[in-house]
Design a protein around this motif. Structure first.
Motif, PDB file in Angstrom:
ATOM      1  N   ASP A 488       0.829  -1.210   0.000  1.00  0.00           N
ATOM      2  CA  ASP A 488       0.000   0.000   0.000  1.00  0.00           C
ATOM      3  C   ASP A 488       0.865   1.262   0.000  1.00  0.00           C
ATOM      4  O   ASP A 488       0.590   2.231  -0.727  1.00  0.00           O
ATOM      5  N   LYS A 489       1.929   1.278   0.813  1.00  0.00           N
ATOM      6  CA  LYS A 489       2.790   2.454   0.910  1.00  0.00           C
ATOM      7  C   LYS A 489       3.491   2.731  -0.416  1.00  0.00           C
ATOM      8  O   LYS A 489       3.620   3.880  -0.842  1.00  0.00           O
ATOM      9  N   SER A 492       0.657   3.711  -3.194  1.00  0.00           N
ATOM     10  CA  SER A 492      -0.075   4.964  -2.982  1.00  0.00           C
ATOM     11  C   SER A 492       0.737   6.184  -3.403  1.00  0.00           C
ATOM     12  O   SER A 492       0.173   7.264  -3.583  1.00  0.00           O
ATOM     13  N   THR A 493       2.047   6.031  -3.557  1.00  0.00           N
ATOM     14  CA  THR A 493       2.895   7.159  -3.953  1.00  0.00           C
ATOM     15  C   THR A 493       3.531   6.937  -5.315  1.00  0.00           C
ATOM     16  O   THR A 493       4.358   7.742  -5.750  1.00  0.00           O
ATOM     17  N   ASP A 666      -5.292  -0.013  -1.670  1.00  0.00           N
ATOM     18  CA  ASP A 666      -4.750   1.291  -1.282  1.00  0.00           C
ATOM     19  C   ASP A 666      -5.525   2.429  -1.932  1.00  0.00           C
ATOM     20  O   ASP A 666      -5.610   3.529  -1.385  1.00  0.00           O
ATOM     21  N   GLU A 667      -6.120   2.180  -3.123  1.00  0.00           N
ATOM     22  CA  GLU A 667      -6.889   3.222  -3.817  1.00  0.00           C
ATOM     23  C   GLU A 667      -8.240   3.447  -3.158  1.00  0.00           C
ATOM     24  O   GLU A 667      -8.640   4.591  -2.908  1.00  0.00           O
ATOM     25  N   GLN A 670      -8.295   5.459  -0.117  1.00  0.00           N
ATOM     26  CA  GLN A 670      -8.155   6.900  -0.287  1.00  0.00           C
ATOM     27  C   GLN A 670      -9.419   7.554  -0.817  1.00  0.00           C
ATOM     28  O   GLN A 670      -9.440   8.765  -1.035  1.00  0.00           O
TER      29      GLN A 670
END
Length: 816
Positions: A488-489, A492-493, A666-667, A670
């Motif tokens: 996820d980390k 997400s970036t 992860d999307e 958000q």
């Protein structure tokens, strides 16, 4: 080397003019002789006389595993019994330059001259040297010669197994001219031209779809040759077959008399008129440039500043030139216009282009140039033994090294532009090449020493690193599975394809296709939206060991390996149990290692490599006792908008990547999926639409969706009553839509098999009638219309629909 008098050739520079080099004579650094050369011929130790200087060029290659930071060291120099310690500071940034070049530099090369001086063929060594300098040595190829050097184009020649170390390891050449310095005899009559061009373009389409090719017209033609060129071009352009796409190339500035013939203009800097260049590109033609000439460009000579080649590449970036051409790399044996001995002593004599003493030529047309056509020198010299350096291979020059530095600068500029650092890029361009080509004044506008280039590069590097740090993408050191907080980390970036890529395109305001209702009806207006928890993936570190993969079904439409497959690579559907194909699901108690070997279905395997900006996807992947095998393998560049070749499949039937379409945890965490998604339907049309590249159907009904068809959830659809995870997906479908990517059950989306999703069953409340088909944008439309884009060559694109296309037959969503 010592230059006694400046070059005398107006096309290089006018002696005594404001554009001429300020210090053309005296001792000039040229050859970069390695330390293992013969003593007294450049090898260590070096004897330096009193009151003399000796330049030393130090190359430092940083491997990708090196940790970023500032490194401190010293260089120890011993002379006349005393030692001096010079401090050295080396800064390693957090990003790496891509292995693929962002533009191409082609240098003419023939084997005969190295063979004459070395006494044997050393083509492999010369091509490795060129590859390390990010340039390509080129000559003519045909259907018989290119298979003999296939490793040069597949990348196999540039691997450790073949003695290669450096940038672009495993990356093949792309420049494959059909002829060079003339068209040859094969294209003189129409029937032969059709047959030979068809054979050549078919070979490239099937075996080397990335290739840049052309038919070279008579070199620097005079008016008397125009009629011949028009005939040759017509022999190609009249071809009804695939050979019609063979571009016609000429080394000449634009001239109206040749307008009907030319697909690629290639002029010197003095003939590169920016207004005409823009006009030709708008018409779908390409415009390159070759060699040099001050003040419009750099001069590639010994008596010009060594940084002129570097400025040449900056010029190419500023004005979007895809290919730069230099006329020769090993011009040691002079051409026939040289009077007297033609085998030049290139180590001792700086003049390598010599037009003097020619009979029947006026004195003002009898020029000479220092170092012209010689970017590489022979490490051995049978003809002049006293100059033999004892190096069994080629020796580079400071001019070639500056070409490489320019090509590296080009990558810095390209990376910065992709990261949205337009202001930084513009500032760099203004500081290095403010006025070039037809914009040039009486003097050169670019720097004539290396420091300004290095300052610009450092500024670009810090800006790129700053942008990357702002994204805070964690470093990947071990393989990371898709359904973990670590993944996820990273995700997400991470930027997955550029912002203007079709997958990232906001289509919320695109018009509705006039046939939308009929297409929706063919899929099922009353049918519910469904999903498979199928598409998993693994994130691999940049140094993940690569393994070979045997391609069993589509080798001709697969990308070459080896591939970074880790031991824990998950196969599609692992570890959950929701898929239309129940036989493809893992059985209770089956381990991942067992599932890598057992099972049916599409068995997609997806590798995400953020460090190298690569995505690898496989269809029907399986681990065997002999290693990995798959029916098809595709590699995508996550940093570019490059598509697969026309009519090539991928792990998806549409020729599209799968990973950017997967709904990930992860999307949804958000609040919205910010990319287009993937959907399957049972019946598709025998067509595809951008960005798809392939169809898998024999149906021609216009009410059926095409591969790549884009569907959007209606704006007025109320998502407020849906659980958060489902609402994040539906809001994404309103803004980004979903692409028809494969044949399968109707209205099935692909969602990662992640245990953390909740409430997805509510998606069944969405019906087919809640969607609409939109009019999609093309490759140079929408957000891509604002960015520089490669123009399609005239007549070079095959049709995107029609004809007979292979369809995969068998069990699973590829079959229809």
């Amino acid at each position: 080397m010592h230059v006694a008098m400046p070059s005398n050739a107006s096309w290089v520079y006018e002696r005594g003019s404001a554009a001429a080099p300020g210090d053309p004579t005296g001792w000039k650094p040229v050859q970069l002789v390695p330390e293992n050369a013969r003593a007294g011929r450049g090898g260590l130790p070096i004897a330096i006389n009193a009151n003399e200087n000796q330049a030393i060029w130090i190359e430092i290659d940083i491997d990708r595993s090196r940790q970023p930071g500032v490194y401190h060291g010293t260089i120890e120099i011993e002379a006349d019994g005393s030692r001096r310690m010079l401090p050295v500071e080396l800064e390693v940034f957090t990003f790496a330059l891509p292995d693929d070049n962002s533009m191409h530099a082609m240098l003419f090369y023939t084997s005969d001259q190295p063979e004459l001086y070395h006494g044997r063929n050393l083509d492999a060594a010369y091509h490795r040297l060129a590859h390390r300098h990010r340039v390509e040595l080129v000559d003519a190829y045909n259907e018989q010669t290119i298979p003999k050097v296939w490793g040069r184009f597949s990348g196999a020649d540039f691997t450790a197994a073949h003695g290669y170390q450096g940038p672009g390891e495993g990356v093949g050449n792309v420049l494959a001219p059909r002829t060079f310095y003339g068209a040859g005899r094969d294209f003189e009559d129409r029937s032969s031209a059709w047959a030979r061009s068809d054979a050549w373009m078919t070979l490239l389409h099937d075996k080397l779809p990335r290739a840049i090719t052309f038919l070279y017209m008579p070199d620097e033609p005079r008016q008397a040759e125009y009629a011949h060129i028009l005939k040759l071009a017509d022999n190609i352009h009249s071809n009804p077959g695939p050979g019609r796409a063979l571009p016609i190339f000429v080394t000449h500035s634009y001239v109206e008399a040749l307008d009907p013939a030319i697909d690629i203009w290639c002029s010197g800097p003095k003939g590169f008129r920016l207004d005409r260049v823009a006009t030709e590109r708008a018409r779908g033609r390409e415009y390159w440039f070759y060699n040099g000439g001050r003040p419009e460009g750099g001069a590639i000579t010994i008596d010009a500043p060594a940084t002129d080649p570097r400025a040449t590449i900056w010029m190419a970036f500023k004005h979007d030139v895809r290919v730069y051409f230099y006329w020769h790399s090993v011009h040691w044996r002079h051409n026939s216009q040289k009077q007297g001995e033609r085998n030049q002593n290139v180590w001792a004599e700086s003049i390598t282009f010599d037009n003097r003493k020619q009979p029947y030529k006026p004195i003002d047309d009898q020029g000479y140039i220092h170092g012209d056509g010689v970017l590489i020198y022979p490490g051995e010299d049978q003809l002049h033994p006293e100059e033999d350096r004892g190096v069994p291979g080629p020796i580079a020059t400071i001019q070639l090294a500056n070409f490489r530095r320019g090509l590296e600068d080009h990558q810095y500029l390209t990376l910065a532009r992709k990261l949205g650092l337009g202001d930084v890029v513009d500032d760099a361009i203004r500081s290095i090449v403010p006025r070039v080509f037809s914009d040039a004044g009486e003097r050169v506008s670019f720097p004539e020493t290396g420091d300004p280039y290095e300052a610009a590069r450092v500024k670009l590097a810090h800006a790129i690193e700053g942008a990357a740090q702002r994204s805070q993408t964690p470093r990947v050191s071990v393989p990371v599975l898709f359904d973990t907080p670590e993944a996820d980390k990273i995700l997400s970036t991470m930027e997955i394809f550029p912002p203007d890529n079709p997958w990232n395109e906001d289509i919320s305001n695109r018009p509705v296709d006039p046939n939308s209702a009929a297409i929706i009806g063919s899929i099922g207006a009353d049918a519910p939206l469904g999903y498979n928890l199928d598409m998993n993936f693994v994130i691999v570190p940049p140094d993940q060991p690569r393994v070979p993969v045997k391609i069993t079904e589509y080798p001709a439409e697969s990308d070459p390996g080896p591939f970074p497959i880790p031991p824990n690579a998950p196969i599609e559907n692992w570890p959950l149990s929701r898929n239309e194909d129940r036989g493809a699901l893992p059985k209770p108690g089956v381990t991942l290692e067992q599932f890598q070997r057992e099972g049916t279905g599409d068995r997609h395997l997806i590798l995400v490599d953020p460090g190298n900006g690569r995505l690898q996807e496989f269809w029907q992947a399986r681990r065997t006792d002999a290693g990995w095998e798959a029916s098809q393998a595709s590699t995508f560049d996550l940093t570019s908008n490059h598509l697969r070749p026309e009519r090539w499949t991928s792990a998806d039937a549409a020729g599209l990547p799968i990973f950017p379409a997967i709904v990930r945890y992860d999307e949804v965490a958000q609040g919205m999926v910010k990319h287009a998604m993937r959907v399957t339907v049972r019946r598709t049309r025998q067509e595809y639409v951008y960005p798809a590249r392939h169809f898998a159907s024999t149906h021609t009904e216009t009410n059926l969706p095409r591969m790549g068809e884009r569907l959007r959830l209606r704006k007025d659809f109320d998502t407020s009553g849906f659980p958060p995870d489902a609402r994040a997906i539906l809001e994404g479908l309103k803004r980004y839509g979903m692409l028809v990517a494969d044949n399968g059950s109707d209205w099935l989306m692909s969602i990662a098999p992640d245990r953390r999703f909740q409430g997805l069953e509510s998606l069944a409340r969405v019906k087919g009638s809640d969607f609409e088909v939109i009019v999609p944008t093309g490759p140079n439309e929408g957000p891509r219309a604002k960015a520089p884009a490669a123009r399609a060559r005239r007549r070079s694109e095959p049709p995107r629909s029609g004809g007979v296309e292979r369809a995969r037959v068998g069990v699973g969503p590829h079959a229809q």
